[in-house]
Scaffold this active site. Sequence first.
Site, short mmCIF file in Angstrom:
data_model
loop_
_atom_site.label_atom_id
_atom_site.label_comp_id
_atom_site.label_asym_id
_atom_site.label_seq_id
_atom_site.Cartn_x
_atom_site.Cartn_y
_atom_site.Cartn_z
N SER A 262 6.84 6.36 -1.05
CA SER A 262 6.99 5.58 0.17
C SER A 262 5.79 4.64 0.24
CB SER A 262 7.04 6.48 1.41
OG SER A 262 7.42 5.72 2.55
N SER A 263 6.01 3.48 0.86
CA SER A 263 4.94 2.49 0.88
C SER A 263 5.13 1.50 2.03
CB SER A 263 4.89 1.72 -0.45
OG SER A 263 6.06 0.94 -0.62
N SER A 264 4.08 0.74 2.29
CA SER A 264 4.16 -0.40 3.19
C SER A 264 4.19 -1.64 2.31
CB SER A 264 2.95 -0.43 4.13
OG SER A 264 2.99 -1.56 4.96
N THR B 136 1.98 4.94 0.74
CA THR B 136 1.74 5.84 1.87
C THR B 136 2.18 7.28 1.61
OG1 THR B 136 3.86 5.16 2.83
CG2 THR B 136 1.89 3.98 3.57
N TRP C 32 0.85 -1.19 0.00
CA TRP C 32 0.00 0.00 0.00
C TRP C 32 0.88 1.24 0.00
CZ3 TRP C 32 -4.58 -1.01 -1.50
CH2 TRP C 32 -5.26 -2.17 -1.10
#
Length: 418
Positions: free
Chosen positions: A106-108, A85, A83
């Site tokens: 940026s991500s998870s 972010t 996901w």
Amino acid sequence: MSTEDLVSRSVELRRRLAATLAATGDVRTQPWRRAVEAVPREAFLAAFFRPIEGSVETLWEPVTADLVDGSERLELIYRDETWVTQLDRTVTPEQSPPAVAGVPTSSSTMPGLVVRMLEELRVEDGSNVLEIGTGTGYSTALLSERLGGGLVTSVEYDPDVAARAAAALRAGGYAPTLVVGDGLGGYPTGAPYDRVIATCSVHHLPAAWIEQVRPGGTILTTLTGWLDASAGLVRVEATGAGRAIGRFLGTTDSFMPARPHDRPPLPDDVFDWISESPVDERPTAIGPEVLDQTVDWTAAYVAQLAIPDAQPIGISEGDGPMISYLIDVRGRAFAALIPQADLSWRVRTAGSFDLWARVETALANWRAAGEPSVESFELRITPDAQKVCFPGSEQLLLPGPEAVDRGGPDREGRGGCR
């Protein structure tokens, strides 16, 4: 759904996620399974973006507590998905309109990949770990759950991202060492480390990581280049004196590039330079399809190893065909691949060296060796060079910091892998 119900549902979803990852082989050992069951991902993913289906350009919809029901958010969070972010290095879901365009910065990362990497890191009780790229803090929490926060150091480049992760980790009762700064320099204060893991892609392995890992310690990262061909994970063992050796794991995983290792912007005068440069033109048996990983994943990576500083761009001149350009700003060289009416290709080259000839040579060597898979490629690192070798062929060089600063040893890629 009440807060109590959401907490209960989170526990169920964590157990379900752990069981799913065990079934896929991403989780292989009980300590990491227990960590997945223990760490609430929602604590590190309070808000995120999801792509809007059917949009002509990629548009993103924010998923926040104000916009999406808590039960639905939990179900999304515990999918094995990445996901986003942050967009464009500044835009967060809380700041976003209902639909926004932007480039993910940026991500998870999907939990399956996170845990698979942690398994591949082969930590032991008492291992001292340096993590490059704190991100949301979820992987940092998993490491802390498994090893204890006192054995985990995590470095994040983006101050805003770092602050959100720190708050989430503190709220969850985790106390790793958190550093805001350029992770490519590691964190010498906590060295030596037993393990280094990077949740960003790098153009080459930074010398600082190798220097800060004890002999026999492990570095796990992904190597990429500016042609966007990723060979997934590579694991190397430090052998001391700035040296390391290892192999690729044969995966197709990739991460966002470490920001200092991202491709530089093309200069404003690049097209003037291209149009004014004296060129050589010749036929070539290899067209731009070799750069497409969906056509041949390994061949595309070999091509990228041959010209790791080159960036692709397509240009159509008037009503003419699309011409595929490869531009190496550092080397002041370019190649232009021009389609012909008979479906053959010609290449125009200019600059300090023949860019496309390096691709032709690398692919010829790889094919002569029997087109070995990436898992057989070996990465050898010394203080002077980083070499990727496949069986029976010549070395390919990666542009390590010494190569960038001094022109590097043997930039023509001659010599064997010894």
